[in-house]
Design a protein around this motif. Structure first.
Motif, PDB file in Angstrom:
ATOM      1  N   CYS A  48      36.042  41.740  38.697  1.00 23.71           N
ATOM      2  CA  CYS A  48      36.569  42.686  37.696  1.00 23.71           C
ATOM      3  C   CYS A  48      37.379  41.940  36.650  1.00 23.71           C
ATOM      4  N   SER A  51      34.628  41.767  30.446  1.00 23.64           N
ATOM      5  CA  SER A  51      33.455  42.411  29.863  1.00 23.64           C
ATOM      6  C   SER A  51      33.432  41.947  28.425  1.00 23.64           C
ATOM      7  N   ASP A  89      31.338  36.259  27.200  1.00 20.40           N
ATOM      8  CA  ASP A  89      30.055  35.703  27.625  1.00 20.40           C
ATOM      9  C   ASP A  89      29.847  34.301  27.067  1.00 20.40           C
ATOM     10  N   ARG A 104      31.475  43.042  39.435  1.00 20.35           N
ATOM     11  CA  ARG A 104      31.957  44.126  38.568  1.00 20.35           C
ATOM     12  C   ARG A 104      31.985  45.427  39.352  1.00 20.35           C
ATOM     13  N   PHE A 111      37.535  47.424  32.212  1.00 18.26           N
ATOM     14  CA  PHE A 111      36.434  46.707  31.551  1.00 18.26           C
ATOM     15  C   PHE A 111      35.217  47.635  31.513  1.00 18.26           C
ATOM     16  N   ASN A 113      33.038  48.300  29.111  1.00 14.10           N
ATOM     17  CA  ASN A 113      32.014  48.031  28.105  1.00 14.10           C
ATOM     18  C   ASN A 113      30.669  47.725  28.772  1.00 14.10           C
ATOM     19  N   ILE A 114      30.177  48.685  29.517  1.00 19.33           N
ATOM     20  CA  ILE A 114      28.987  48.494  30.338  1.00 19.33           C
ATOM     21  C   ILE A 114      27.731  48.272  29.493  1.00 19.33           C
ATOM     22  N   ILE A 117      27.148  44.622  28.839  1.00 19.60           N
ATOM     23  CA  ILE A 117      27.156  43.673  29.958  1.00 19.60           C
ATOM     24  C   ILE A 117      25.753  43.193  30.310  1.00 19.60           C
ATOM     25  N   TRP A 141      27.185  44.221  41.153  1.00 18.10           N
ATOM     26  CA  TRP A 141      27.888  45.479  40.939  1.00 18.10           C
ATOM     27  C   TRP A 141      28.315  46.035  42.288  1.00 18.10           C
TER      28      TRP A 141
END
Length: 168
Positions: A48, A51, A89, A104, A111, A113-114, A117, A141
């Protein structure tokens, strides 16, 4: 993190080829940044921890990221809606081809901002593939909110065992 690695490798009982780093939340961010900047860190697990920043120009998550304990120098980019000079990233790409477990939480409010990702994961996976080490990047995940759960702990432990002890 760099000073911690300096200290660790000064100890006779530490194998400098088996330095790993893990962290949760801001610790996961620092893990990512530390490993991006210090190749002595041979494997990482971020829980976690990040993002993509793009798309987060306003709201509580962006505000948190701009605080003095995070990244206050990004505030001018956020307030002017300018393109950020880096994103997480990009830091993740600097870790390749070293082993990188990216855990995650599906309901992570810190965070969220899926949407950005998966494209990041695809690019990171492609980079690892170019190195011939696609198995060294594992996005995972887990259920639940922004937390370091027992599931995350087991995954982190298994990750480091795989890269540091399985063939020992």
């Amino acid at each position: 993190i760099r000073r911690a690695v300096d200290f660790l490798i000064s100890l006779p009982e530490v194998d400098p080829q088996r330095i790993g780093c893990t962290g949760w939340s801001q610790g996961g961010q620092m893990t990512l940044i530390g490993a991006a900047l210090d190749t002595r860190i041979r494997a990482i697990a971020s829980v976690c921890g990040w993002s993509p920043l793009r798309g987060l120009s306003s709201g509580p998550v962006a505000e948190n990221l701009m605080q003095s304990y995070n990244f206050p120098r990004l505030r001018p980019y956020s307030t002017s809606h300018a393109i950020l000079p880096f994103d997480f990233d990009h830091l993740a790409a600097l870790i390749a081809p070293r082993p990188f477990l990216d855990i995650r939480a599906k309901a992570d409010a810190f965070f969220p901002n899926i949407k950005d990702i998966e494209p990041c994961n695809k690019e990171i996976r492609a980079l690892y593939s170019k190195y011939g080490n696609v198995d060294r990047f594992r996005p995972l995940w887990v259920d639940g909110p922004h937390a370091f759960t027992a599931t995350s702990a087991r995954e982190v432990q298994a990750w480091f065992y795989k890269w540091f002890w399985a063939d020992y």
